[in-house]
Design a protein around this motif. Structure first.
Motif, PDB file in Angstrom:
ATOM      1  N   LEU A  66       0.589  -1.314  -0.146  1.00  0.00           N
ATOM      2  CA  LEU A  66      -0.057   0.393   0.156  1.00  0.00           C
ATOM      3  C   LEU A  66       0.081   1.176   0.132  1.00  0.00           C
ATOM      4  N   SER A  81      -3.914   6.020   5.433  1.00  0.00           N
ATOM      5  CA  SER A  81      -4.894   6.473   4.341  1.00  0.00           C
ATOM      6  C   SER A  81      -3.909   6.247   3.014  1.00  0.00           C
ATOM      7  N   VAL A  90      -7.660   2.634   6.639  1.00  0.00           N
ATOM      8  CA  VAL A  90      -6.953   1.198   6.214  1.00  0.00           C
ATOM      9  C   VAL A  90      -5.903   1.217   7.728  1.00  0.00           C
ATOM     10  N   TRP A 191      -4.842  -6.971   7.622  1.00  0.00           N
ATOM     11  CA  TRP A 191      -4.991  -5.092   8.282  1.00  0.00           C
ATOM     12  C   TRP A 191      -7.151  -5.290   6.891  1.00  0.00           C
ATOM     13  N   ARG A 193      -9.624  -1.924   5.848  1.00  0.00           N
ATOM     14  CA  ARG A 193     -10.028  -1.746   5.042  1.00  0.00           C
ATOM     15  C   ARG A 193     -11.937  -1.436   5.890  1.00  0.00           C
ATOM     16  N   ASP A 195     -15.149   1.891   5.539  1.00  0.00           N
ATOM     17  CA  ASP A 195     -15.865   2.330   4.584  1.00  0.00           C
ATOM     18  C   ASP A 195     -15.661   3.716   6.174  1.00  0.00           C
TER      19      ASP A 195
END
Length: 201
Positions: A66, A81, A90, A191, A193, A195
């Motif tokens: 990432l 981010s 995240v 990890w 993620r 919303d």
């Protein structure tokens, strides 16, 4: 006159030796300081603020890389981010970081002494932040260390595991939309993620 020069030479030699000894002590003190630096301190110095470093590259244990900015650091996790891809926070447990890439200047900056962290940040564990997502009923994508992804809503987060109700990404959690349930140990999470942005230190 020769004696004056002799004493001047001795004085210069003594000053040089003293400077060399002081430099060696300073170097040893710096090595000792660096031996005590923890990952949490270095990540804290990457938290996005004015004049913050460029996005770093985070290699994670599930094979994902990432490009992201660090937006918060808890006791055993960091919030990132991402610079690209879907929006949302995240959350990465420290144990999931395989490597972190950044420009050399940022690497050196993170090795400097970090400011004191708040007591709150040191109490915000991975489980605590996941419980915040439970309270918010936020949709999540839980990326597992084995490479699978579970999407849905976290119903409960215990001390070392979570319960997730599986449903389509972006859909609200309704009984008729749930396709299954899973208990997921924190140790198997690479990890998450989310919303909605969780509570950050």
């Amino acid at each position: 006159m020769r004696w004056d020069r002799f004493f001047d030479d001795l004085e210069d030699q003594l000053a040089s030796e003293w400077e060399a000894e002081r430099a060696a002590l300073d170097t040893e003190a710096e090595r000792l300081r660096l031996s005590r630096v923890q990952l949490v301190e270095r990540l804290t110095l990457l938290v996005a603020r004015e004049g913050a470093p460029a996005a770093a590259s985070f290699d994670l244990c599930d094979g994902t890389t990432l490009r992201a900015h660090v937006t918060g650091v808890g006791a055993d996790w960091a919030a990132l981010s991402p610079s690209e891809g879907p929006s949302g926070a995240v959350l990465v447990p420290f144990g999931s970081f395989v490597a972190i890439g950044m420009p050399h200047a940022d690497l050196l900056r993170t090795a400097r002494p970090a400011p004191a962290r708040s007591a709150l940040a040191d109490r915000l564990t991975f489980g605590f932040v996941l419980r915040d997502l439970v309270r918010r009923r936020a949709g999540v994508a839980v990326h597992l260390t084995v490479g699978r992804v579970l999407t849905g809503t976290i119903d409960r987060a215990g001390a070392d595991h979570l319960d997730i109700a599986l449903h389509e990404p972006g859909a609200p959690r309704r009984a008729d939309a749930v396709t299954g349930y899973r208990i997921v140990p924190f140790a198997s999470i690479a990890w998450v993620r989310a919303d909605a942005a969780p509570l950050l230190p």
